[in-house]
Scaffold this active site. Structure first.
Site, PDB file in Angstrom:
ATOM      1  N   GLY A   1       0.817  -1.208   0.000  1.00 59.24           N
ATOM      2  CA  GLY A   1       0.000   0.000   0.000  1.00 59.24           C
ATOM      3  C   GLY A   1       0.846   1.252   0.000  1.00 59.24           C
ATOM      4  O   GLY A   1       0.929   1.949   1.022  1.00 59.24           O
ATOM      5  N   TYR A   2       1.471   1.535  -1.129  1.00 57.73           N
ATOM      6  CA  TYR A   2       2.306   2.730  -1.264  1.00 57.73           C
ATOM      7  C   TYR A   2       1.618   3.778  -2.147  1.00 57.73           C
ATOM      8  O   TYR A   2       1.321   4.882  -1.711  1.00 57.73           O
ATOM      9  CB  TYR A   2       3.651   2.369  -1.899  1.00 57.73           C
ATOM     10  CG  TYR A   2       4.681   1.761  -0.974  1.00 57.73           C
ATOM     11  CD1 TYR A   2       4.448   1.571   0.378  1.00 57.73           C
ATOM     12  CD2 TYR A   2       5.924   1.362  -1.470  1.00 57.73           C
ATOM     13  CE1 TYR A   2       5.394   1.008   1.210  1.00 57.73           C
ATOM     14  CE2 TYR A   2       6.888   0.804  -0.652  1.00 57.73           C
ATOM     15  CZ  TYR A   2       6.625   0.625   0.692  1.00 57.73           C
ATOM     16  OH  TYR A   2       7.572   0.069   1.497  1.00 57.73           O
ATOM     17  N   SER A   3       1.368   3.435  -3.406  1.00 54.94           N
ATOM     18  CA  SER A   3       0.952   4.422  -4.398  1.00 54.94           C
ATOM     19  C   SER A   3      -0.460   4.936  -4.140  1.00 54.94           C
ATOM     20  O   SER A   3      -1.324   4.223  -3.623  1.00 54.94           O
ATOM     21  CB  SER A   3       1.016   3.815  -5.798  1.00 54.94           C
ATOM     22  OG  SER A   3       2.338   3.487  -6.141  1.00 54.94           O
TER      23      SER A   3
ATOM     24  N   GLU B   1      15.213  -4.720  -1.862  1.00 52.38           N
ATOM     25  CA  GLU B   1      14.616  -5.028  -3.158  1.00 52.38           C
ATOM     26  C   GLU B   1      15.641  -4.914  -4.280  1.00 52.38           C
ATOM     27  O   GLU B   1      15.479  -5.528  -5.338  1.00 52.38           O
ATOM     28  CB  GLU B   1      13.450  -4.080  -3.429  1.00 52.38           C
ATOM     29  CG  GLU B   1      12.617  -4.473  -4.637  1.00 52.38           C
ATOM     30  CD  GLU B   1      11.491  -3.484  -4.895  1.00 52.38           C
ATOM     31  OE1 GLU B   1      10.508  -3.880  -5.533  1.00 52.38           O
ATOM     32  OE2 GLU B   1      11.600  -2.330  -4.472  1.00 52.38           O
TER      33      GLU B   1
ATOM     34  N   ASN C   1      11.458   5.254 -14.883  1.00 50.97           N
ATOM     35  CA  ASN C   1      12.795   5.430 -15.428  1.00 50.97           C
ATOM     36  C   ASN C   1      13.239   6.888 -15.411  1.00 50.97           C
ATOM     37  O   ASN C   1      14.430   7.183 -15.293  1.00 50.97           O
ATOM     38  CB  ASN C   1      12.857   4.878 -16.858  1.00 50.97           C
ATOM     39  CG  ASN C   1      13.080   3.374 -16.874  1.00 50.97           C
ATOM     40  OD1 ASN C   1      12.993   2.710 -15.838  1.00 50.97           O
ATOM     41  ND2 ASN C   1      13.379   2.835 -18.038  1.00 50.97           N
TER      42      ASN C   1
END
Length: 721
Positions: free
Chosen positions: A444-446, A561, A691
């Site tokens: 639950g980040y974005s 990660e 990116n």
């Protein structure tokens, strides 16, 4: 296998640089540098003896320095002459009495060679005809300068009757051409790299519109893109040198991939440098102008010569070869063999005759072997494995198409953070689940207004006694509909400065009242969700880490990660192998003859993939404390993400409409994996930090200032989750 350049070779390169500084200068010496004097000094210092020692790393270290100064001293030609002519001529070449230049020719009997460099100072031409293996060493009878892009100018050279003539074995010709083309590529790369260095320094100091130009987003993106191309090419060259020193059967293919990549990228890097330097690099007597000439001239010769060397597409398709392997050390590679055996043990065939894995049995077997807690401390049930083994495990699982992807993600993200920040109760509850591969979580980040800019998140939590009340919305939450828990980032101090200082992490059961999940089907076909939090009461015992200390928890999780960043390259390697398997069934029909557009496309894709894998290796070594740049990880991420999109598109170009067919169509190439891969590919660019953000991180790592409009909380680089 050697990892590339020895310390002694690097020292030799520095010695060459010192000599060049004294006798040649920088690239502005190209029009009138004293090449004859330099040739004499180089002979006295042993630069032309490298072939007898098979000192490929010394040769490449020297040529790199020559490229940086736009100097065409033909040390590679002398090395090739040593390979082909052997000891009979070695002393004369070493002393400088025999000064050969190499010409790869189409006509085995020709007495003329075009585009020769340094010919006015040479004594002989070594004419090589790859098709017949005919090699002739002939004295130069005439030199006709042919001015143009190259400075010093190329020449058309006429030769007298051969002094020596022989027929070389095909393997020796291949070896010699691999060295020669790699030498040209390294020199072009050295020149482009120097141009890039000048551009970075300029961007860090040049002011326009009241600001240093390196603070402008467009300049940062261009500079970072060039840095990634240079870094990837250097990593490929290092790998090719390592294979060559080991006399590996993969050497000529490794060299061909490096040559292909440099040929595809060096000129664009040089153009990028010119664009950043602007009028200063164009109108003035600047190094960049002469480097520009050197890069483009070398790449023109490189492309003409590379068609005679080992063909990447022929090697991969007709010869059935694979991309050369990378080695993370004996222990890691032995571990890789065991993981492959484990995967093979649990391989099954699905209803369509395609290979898959018995995921539940594989998960249980991995848990039994402690693979989900591989890097954890022994006292927490781990094996304290190093970064290399963790990277190997991730790569092999990704190559096998992620049979236990969710369990692996839980181990990398949640496991690492709970070990470092969790309470004893949290460790007791969740670490056993993670060790068994049974932790079903979502991230639950974005949020709608907080993707890569995670510090802008608005979902808030207000303290209410021993609980927190959460209100807000999370977006693009993959697997939320099947998750037992959400790893939830919320704002607990709306007035915190900087903004990321007011974030806290909770691990919340998804069945908590007030949580609503709305499903969506992503472009890839997987389910991604919007999750609403309406007066959700969360006990303080669910908090991971300090109140308002969530940013540290997030960045620690992202650091863990990074170990899995090689997964993109491993996924693409599997796609390439599937593609090659299909192409091998009828290569002439599907690819055409050598030099066809389709073969060129395949070779470029293969070279870019090998470059991405080389950067992953650099990043893994950096994380393991074995050298390498800290920027290698974001560089590998950018290159891999962009390649994923281009690869998906390239497969459609190579295979035609059939590659767009899905898994339910029996004739779909690869069982329909290619169309799914294309639909999934944008996620490799936008997920985990776009990116654009990763390139901004690279730019800041090069010393460019933070862009004002991009400065808000982007350090973690968290994209859609």
């Amino acid at each position: 296998m050697s990892t590339g350049f020895s310390a002694e070779a690097e020292d030799f390169g520095r010695t060459v640089a010192d000599v060049l500084a004294d006798l040649w200068g920088d690239a502005t010496a190209a029009p009138d540098g004293d090449l004859a004097r330099l040739w004499k000094t180089a002979a006295a210092q042993g630069w032309f003896e490298l072939a007898s020692e098979r000192a490929l790393d010394f040769l490449v270290a020297a040529v790199r320095e020559l490229g940086r100064r736009a100097c065409p001293l033909p040390v590679v030609d002398a090395y090739v002459a040593g390979l082909l002519l052997g000891a009979d001529h070695a002393e004369r070449v070493a002393s400088g009495r025999l000064r050969p230049v190499v010409a790869v020719v189409d006509d085995p009997g020709t007495d003329t060679a075009d585009h020769c460099e340094a010919a006015p100072h040479a004594t002989h031409v070594l004419l090589v005809h790859p098709g017949s293996g005919r090699v002739r060493l002939a004295p130069i009878s005439r030199v006709e300068p042919t001015p143009g892009l190259a400075v010093p100018a190329w020449s058309r050279v006429g030769v007298a009757e051969p002094e020596t003539e022989l027929r070389a074995e095909a393997a020796l010709i291949d070896d010699a051409l691999a060295v020669w083309t790699l030498g040209l590529a390294v020199r072009a790369l050295g020149a482009a790299g120097r141009g890039h260095e000048l551009a970075v320094a300029h961007a860090a100091t040049r002011e326009q519109f009241g600001r240093v130009i390196g603070g402008f987003g467009a300049v940062q993106q261009r500079v970072a893109a060039c840095h990634i191309e240079v870094g990837a090419a250097e990593a490929l060259v290092k790998d090719a040198v390592g294979h060559g020193l080991a006399e590996s059967g993969e050497w000529t293919l490794a060299a061909a991939l490096a040559v292909r990549y440099v040929g595809d990228t060096a000129t664009s890097v040089m153009f990028g440098a010119q664009h950043t330097l602007g009028a200063i690099g164009f109108f003035e007597e600047h190094e960049a102008a002469w480097l520009f000439r050197r890069v483009h001239a070398d790449v023109a010769r490189l492309r003409a010569a590379a068609r005679h060397a080992t063909g990447v597409s022929r090697a991969l398709v007709e010869q059935g070869r694979s991309l050369p392997s990378f080695h993370l050390g004996e222990a890691a590679e032995e571990f890789r063999s065991r993981i492959r055996a484990l995967l093979a043990e649990h391989r099954v065939v699905d209803g369509h005759g395609r290979q898959d894995h018995d995921r539940e049995r594989l998960r249980a077997a991995m848990a039994e072997r402690g693979l989900f807690s591989l890097g954890w401390p022994v006292e927490e049930g781990g094996r304290e494995a190093g970064v290399a083994e963790q990277a190997v495990l991730n790569e092999e699982m990704k190559y096998a198409r992620g049979p236990v992807d969710r369990a692996m993600s839980a181990a990398m993200l949640l496991g690492h953070s709970i070990l470092k920040h969790g309470t004893p109760e949290q460790k007791a509850e969740f670490l056993p689940l993670i060790r068994r591969g049974e932790m079903r979580f979502c991230l639950g980040y974005s949020e709608p207004e907080a993707g890569s800019d995670l510090a802008s998140l608005r979902t808030g939590a207000v303290r209410d006694g021993d609980h927190w009340v959460v209100n807000g919305q999370k977006s693009w939450t993959t697997r939320a509909h099947t998750a037992s828990h959400v790893w939830l980032a919320v704002r607990t101090d709306p007035d915190a400065v900087p903004r990321h200082a007011g974030i806290t992490i909770f691990l919340v059961p998804m069945d908590t009242p007030g949580i609503t999940v709305q499903r969506h089907t992503a472009l890839s076909g997987e389910v991604s969700c919007t999750v609403f939090y309406d007066d959700v009461r969360v006990p303080d015992s669910a908090r991971v880490g300090e109140v308002n200390g969530g940013w540290r928890v997030i960045t620690d999780a992202l650091a863990a990660e990074r170990v899995v960043m090689g997964g993109v390259a491993a996924t693409l390697l599997r796609q390439l192998d599937d593609l090659l398997e299909h192409l091998r069934t009828d290569p002439e029909r599907m690819l055409g003859a050598d030099g066809s557009g389709k073969r060129e496309r395949l070779e470029s894709l293969a070279a870019r993939l090998q470059a991405a894998r080389a950067l992953v290796l650099e990043a893994t070594r950096a994380m393991a404390g074995g050298g390498g740049s800290d920027l290698a990880a974001p560089m590998a991420g950018v290159l891999g993400g962009e390649l994923a999109e281009d690869f998906g598109q390239g497969v459609l170009e190579l295979l035609g409409p059939d590659a767009a067919l899905g898994a339910d169509v029996p004739r779909a190439p690869g069982g329909g994996v290619f169309e799914r891969a294309l639909r999934t590919s944008p996620m490799f660019v936008i997920g985990g930090g776009t990116n654009d953000i990763q390139r901004a991180i690279v730019a800041r790592g090069l010393g460019l200032p933070r862009e004002e409009r991009a400065a808000r909380g982007r350090g973690a680089g968290c994209g859609p989750r």
